[in-house]
Motif scaffolding. Structure first.
Motif, PDB file in Angstrom:
ATOM      1  N   ASP A 129       7.502   9.439  -5.912  1.00  0.00           N
ATOM      2  CA  ASP A 129       7.179  10.969  -4.689  1.00  0.00           C
ATOM      3  C   ASP A 129       6.751  10.276  -3.584  1.00  0.00           C
ATOM      4  O   ASP A 129       7.495  10.411  -2.375  1.00  0.00           O
ATOM      5  N   ALA A 130       5.328  10.329  -4.232  1.00  0.00           N
ATOM      6  CA  ALA A 130       5.057  10.792  -2.717  1.00  0.00           C
ATOM      7  C   ALA A 130       4.362   8.894  -2.041  1.00  0.00           C
ATOM      8  O   ALA A 130       4.818   9.284  -0.876  1.00  0.00           O
ATOM      9  N   ALA A 131       4.884   7.695  -2.988  1.00  0.00           N
ATOM     10  CA  ALA A 131       5.167   6.749  -1.958  1.00  0.00           C
ATOM     11  C   ALA A 131       6.939   7.106  -1.458  1.00  0.00           C
ATOM     12  O   ALA A 131       6.693   6.034  -0.176  1.00  0.00           O
TER      13      ALA A 131
ATOM     14  N   LEU B 108       1.576  17.921  -0.867  1.00  0.00           N
ATOM     15  CA  LEU B 108       2.300  18.916  -1.874  1.00  0.00           C
ATOM     16  C   LEU B 108       2.986  19.179  -2.698  1.00  0.00           C
ATOM     17  O   LEU B 108       3.304  19.648  -3.093  1.00  0.00           O
ATOM     18  N   THR B 109       2.012  18.729  -4.058  1.00  0.00           N
ATOM     19  CA  THR B 109       1.925  19.962  -5.540  1.00  0.00           C
ATOM     20  C   THR B 109       1.696  21.400  -5.398  1.00  0.00           C
ATOM     21  O   THR B 109       0.770  21.628  -4.571  1.00  0.00           O
ATOM     22  N   THR B 110       2.595  22.141  -6.088  1.00  0.00           N
ATOM     23  CA  THR B 110       2.169  23.303  -5.888  1.00  0.00           C
ATOM     24  C   THR B 110       2.561  24.130  -7.451  1.00  0.00           C
ATOM     25  O   THR B 110       2.984  22.624  -7.906  1.00  0.00           O
ATOM     26  N   PRO B 111       2.707  24.929  -7.673  1.00  0.00           N
ATOM     27  CA  PRO B 111       2.940  25.772  -9.372  1.00  0.00           C
ATOM     28  C   PRO B 111       4.856  25.274  -9.451  1.00  0.00           C
ATOM     29  O   PRO B 111       4.555  25.101 -11.032  1.00  0.00           O
ATOM     30  N   HIS B 112       5.043  25.489  -8.896  1.00  0.00           N
ATOM     31  CA  HIS B 112       6.978  24.923  -8.736  1.00  0.00           C
ATOM     32  C   HIS B 112       7.186  23.778  -8.084  1.00  0.00           C
ATOM     33  O   HIS B 112       8.435  23.365  -8.629  1.00  0.00           O
ATOM     34  N   ARG B 113       6.295  22.680  -7.877  1.00  0.00           N
ATOM     35  CA  ARG B 113       6.927  21.598  -7.271  1.00  0.00           C
ATOM     36  C   ARG B 113       5.738  20.246  -7.783  1.00  0.00           C
ATOM     37  O   ARG B 113       4.347  20.775  -8.004  1.00  0.00           O
ATOM     38  N   LYS B 114       6.636  19.857  -8.726  1.00  0.00           N
ATOM     39  CA  LYS B 114       5.850  18.519  -9.727  1.00  0.00           C
ATOM     40  C   LYS B 114       5.459  17.201  -8.632  1.00  0.00           C
ATOM     41  O   LYS B 114       6.956  16.771  -8.777  1.00  0.00           O
ATOM     42  N   MET B 115       4.491  17.126  -7.379  1.00  0.00           N
ATOM     43  CA  MET B 115       4.550  15.843  -7.016  1.00  0.00           C
ATOM     44  C   MET B 115       4.242  14.446  -8.188  1.00  0.00           C
ATOM     45  O   MET B 115       2.768  14.429  -8.168  1.00  0.00           O
ATOM     46  N   SER B 116       4.599  13.510  -8.443  1.00  0.00           N
ATOM     47  CA  SER B 116       4.044  11.853  -8.491  1.00  0.00           C
ATOM     48  C   SER B 116       4.328  11.091  -7.831  1.00  0.00           C
ATOM     49  O   SER B 116       3.832  11.176  -6.509  1.00  0.00           O
TER      50      SER B 116
ATOM     51  N   TYR C 246       0.770  -1.393   0.108  1.00  0.00           N
ATOM     52  CA  TYR C 246      -0.133  -0.419   0.113  1.00  0.00           C
ATOM     53  C   TYR C 246       1.236   1.231   0.331  1.00  0.00           C
ATOM     54  O   TYR C 246       0.386   2.337   0.508  1.00  0.00           O
ATOM     55  N   THR C 247       1.994   1.452  -0.205  1.00  0.00           N
ATOM     56  CA  THR C 247       2.888   2.196  -0.005  1.00  0.00           C
ATOM     57  C   THR C 247       2.278   3.439  -0.860  1.00  0.00           C
ATOM     58  O   THR C 247       2.666   5.086  -1.037  1.00  0.00           O
ATOM     59  N   SER C 248       2.506   2.761  -2.603  1.00  0.00           N
ATOM     60  CA  SER C 248       2.211   3.499  -3.785  1.00  0.00           C
ATOM     61  C   SER C 248       0.832   4.412  -3.332  1.00  0.00           C
ATOM     62  O   SER C 248       0.801   5.854  -4.000  1.00  0.00           O
ATOM     63  N   MET C 249      -0.021   3.595  -2.645  1.00  0.00           N
ATOM     64  CA  MET C 249      -1.875   3.583  -2.808  1.00  0.00           C
ATOM     65  C   MET C 249      -2.162   5.216  -2.218  1.00  0.00           C
ATOM     66  O   MET C 249      -2.476   6.248  -1.816  1.00  0.00           O
ATOM     67  N   TRP C 250      -1.175   4.849  -0.659  1.00  0.00           N
ATOM     68  CA  TRP C 250      -1.986   5.847   0.778  1.00  0.00           C
ATOM     69  C   TRP C 250      -0.692   7.077   0.413  1.00  0.00           C
ATOM     70  O   TRP C 250      -0.930   7.692   0.791  1.00  0.00           O
ATOM     71  N   GLY C 251       0.405   6.683  -0.489  1.00  0.00           N
ATOM     72  CA  GLY C 251       1.022   7.703  -0.078  1.00  0.00           C
ATOM     73  C   GLY C 251       0.355   9.152  -1.339  1.00  0.00           C
ATOM     74  O   GLY C 251       0.606   9.714  -1.041  1.00  0.00           O
ATOM     75  N   ALA C 252       0.082   7.882  -2.700  1.00  0.00           N
ATOM     76  CA  ALA C 252      -0.768   9.165  -3.390  1.00  0.00           C
ATOM     77  C   ALA C 252      -2.040   9.930  -2.914  1.00  0.00           C
ATOM     78  O   ALA C 252      -2.050  11.088  -2.981  1.00  0.00           O
ATOM     79  N   GLN C 253      -2.441   8.895  -1.608  1.00  0.00           N
ATOM     80  CA  GLN C 253      -3.403   9.928  -0.857  1.00  0.00           C
ATOM     81  C   GLN C 253      -3.787  10.289  -0.279  1.00  0.00           C
ATOM     82  O   GLN C 253      -4.490  11.961   0.260  1.00  0.00           O
TER      83      GLN C 253
END
Length: 542
Positions: A449-451, A438-446, A425-432
């Motif tokens: 990255d959340a995982a 953490l996504t901002t106009p100057h930072r694109k979180m994938s 569940y690291t990818s699922m819960w990290g994205a959730q």
């Protein structure tokens, strides 16, 4: 959360206890190469015959049969060479047994999945945990035939396991099959034959503590002189005393050379292996030895200075630094690699990416790296993923075993520990919980990255989610601590939540003006204009 499986406890991966270094044997004469080829061919035949005898013994192997085999080899070589050959034989037989057990386990997993899917009605949808029924009668029929084939293979493999029979190819099964596909491999028959013979040679010797320079069979002096003790039938080729042949090449280990020199000068055991790279036409010597088992640091010590969580993907590592409370620090980092091409190219790409990751961890000042304890052994089957061929190829190409071994060994040289966590569940819960905040106009979180944040928080012992439930009574923390990131000794832990206006209650805004003017009171009315204000006579001064 009722369907969430129980997660394994994070643990510090123990360090590796073996070291191997390699250097090229340069400027060999034709006589040197002739002697090395003769020794390799002779001892390779002895190794093949000994492996055949060990496989024939099966479960009947004992110390007596081992001693008999060693005595027969000693007459054709020497006692030390015979010991090295029999030890290599036992290791190869044990490896084949482990591979046989893994093959049986894989067949059993495929049979279980096929039986489940065949028992479902046609067209029934599956779930995230189990596949559904087959789409058509023709597909159902094909998979039923495959089930019968897997069951037959499983029965035969179990019978061989119980009888103690293993299948081993000296030189490698892949290279053996290449003989039938020379055009695709871009090899001629002579080139393949040279590679096949070189892979079956045996020029190796185990180290011996207390002996001169740590090895009596293949001896390397501190100044780099290499000499080989020849087997009895080849003793006439010796160019020095006591049946030894000294090569003209000199060895100078650039990597760990000081550690190797300390060992041989103290007459501590060092094992050597000489092999030929037929593609380059170069001879190499590999030295290896064992280190004392390093005691792993406690998990709490590894967590003291924060953690770097690393999410492993097919083409890059997604890493994020976290403090000891589990809060993300700075920006996400990605370290790419390309796993296409030859095995040497893939290995170089992995080492380069790991080197960049470790250097960044050292600069960040953390003490540990958190990584998933990945194992795709049971996840790559055709029965589990069906038509998702590209996905199966994707996870099959991820070098999880080699990656973990290289990361542990490389990190140990920089004083870093590796904390392995459950990958569920690291990818699922990290994205959730982390991708959108953490996504901002100057930072694109994938999602990757959340995982990495989820993996790092799990390695630190924190839950993946960002906050616990708010207190049920009021804004104070009388019902419990507001955040999951703070520890009992941290300042401000018992404080109230900051207001949405970014200022404490009661203080004026930064510009000194209120957002709304104060309205007039509804209970006090202005006096009529005709009424005159009269001054009190007691305060009148004239």
């Amino acid at each position: 959360m009722g369907g969430v499986r129980e997660l394994a406890v994070p643990f510090v991966v123990p360090g590796l206890c073996g070291v191997a270094i390699r250097d090229r044997l340069k400027h060999l004469t034709s006589q040197d190469e002739m002697v090395l080829r003769a020794v390799g061919e002779h001892q390779g035949r002895l190794s093949s015959s000994d492996l055949k005898a060990r496989c024939a013994d099966g479960h009947d192997h004992s110390a007596q049969t081992w001693a008999t085999r060693k005595r027969e080899l000693t007459t054709l070589s020497s006692s030390r060479i015979a010991g090295a050959i029999t030890k290599a034989t036992h290791d190869q037989w044990a490896l084949a047994r482990r591979g046989q057990a893994a093959h049986i386990q894989k067949l059993a997993a495929g049979i279980k999945t096929l039986r489940h899917r065949l028992s479902l009605p046609l067209g029934e949808k599956g779930t995230k945990r189990a596949a559904g029924g087959y789409r058509s009668k023709s597909e159902w029929f094909r998979e039923s035939r495959r089930l019968a084939m897997l069951e037959a293979r499983h029965t035969a493999a179990v019978a061989e396991w119980q009888a103690g029979r293993v299948r081993v190819v000296r030189g490698g099964k892949r290279l053996l099959n290449t003989r039938h596909h020379l055009t695709q491999a871009r090899l001629t028959e002579d080139e393949w034959r040279q590679r096949w013979e070189a892979e079956r040679w045996f020029i190796a010797a185990d180290g011996e503590s207390g002996k001169r320079f740590g090895n009596e069979t293949i001896r390397v002096t501190p100044d780099g002189e290499v000499s080989v003790r020849l087997p009895a039938p080849l003793a006439h080729l010796a160019n020095t005393r006591h049946g030894r042949y000294t090569l003209t090449a000199r060895i100078a280990f650039a990597h760990r050379g000081a550690e190797w020199a300390d060992r041989i000068e103290a007459n501590r055991a060092v094992a050597y292996r000489i092999h030929l790279d037929t593609e380059r036409g170069r001879w190499y010597l590999t030295a290896s030895w064992q280190r004392p088992v390093v005691q792993t640091i406690p998990l709490e010590t590894a967590r003291a200075r924060g953690m770097i969580g690393v999410d492993t993907n097919a083409d890059h590592f997604a890493a994020y630094r976290l403090d000891r409370h589990g809060n993300p620090v700075g920006e996400p980092h990605r370290f790419g690699y390309d796993l296409s091409g030859t095995a040497d190219h893939r290995d170089a790409q992995i080492r380069l990416a790991l080197n960049r990751l470790i250097n960044w961890a050292v600069r960040a000042g953390v003490a540990a790296i958190g990584i998933e304890d990945l194992d795709f052994t049971a996840e790559k089957t055709r029965e589990k993923h069906g038509r998702r061929k590209r996905f199966r190829q994707l996870i099959s190409g991820m070098p999880t075993g080699k990656l973990k071994a290289r990361l542990v060994s490389m990190a140990a040289e920089h004083g870093l520990s590796i904390v392995a966590v459950d990958p569920a569940y690291t990818s699922m819960w990290g994205a959730q919980h982390w991708q959108k905040p953490l996504t901002t106009p100057h930072r694109k979180m994938s999602r990757h990255d959340a995982a990495g944040i989820a993996i790092g928080r799990r390695a630190l012992g924190h839950p993946v989610r960002r906050r616990t439930a708010p207190p049920p009574h009021d804004r104070s923390d009388r019902a419990g601590h507001r955040t999951a990131q703070a520890e009992p000794g941290d300042r401000g832990r018992e404080g109230t939540r900051p207001p949405t206006t970014d200022r404490p209650p009661g203080e004026p805004p930064p510009n000194g003006k209120r957002k709304r003017e104060t309205s007039a009171s509804n209970t006090v009315r202005d006096a009529p204009r005709t009424q005159q204000r009269v001054q009190d006579s007691l305060t009148h001064t004239g």
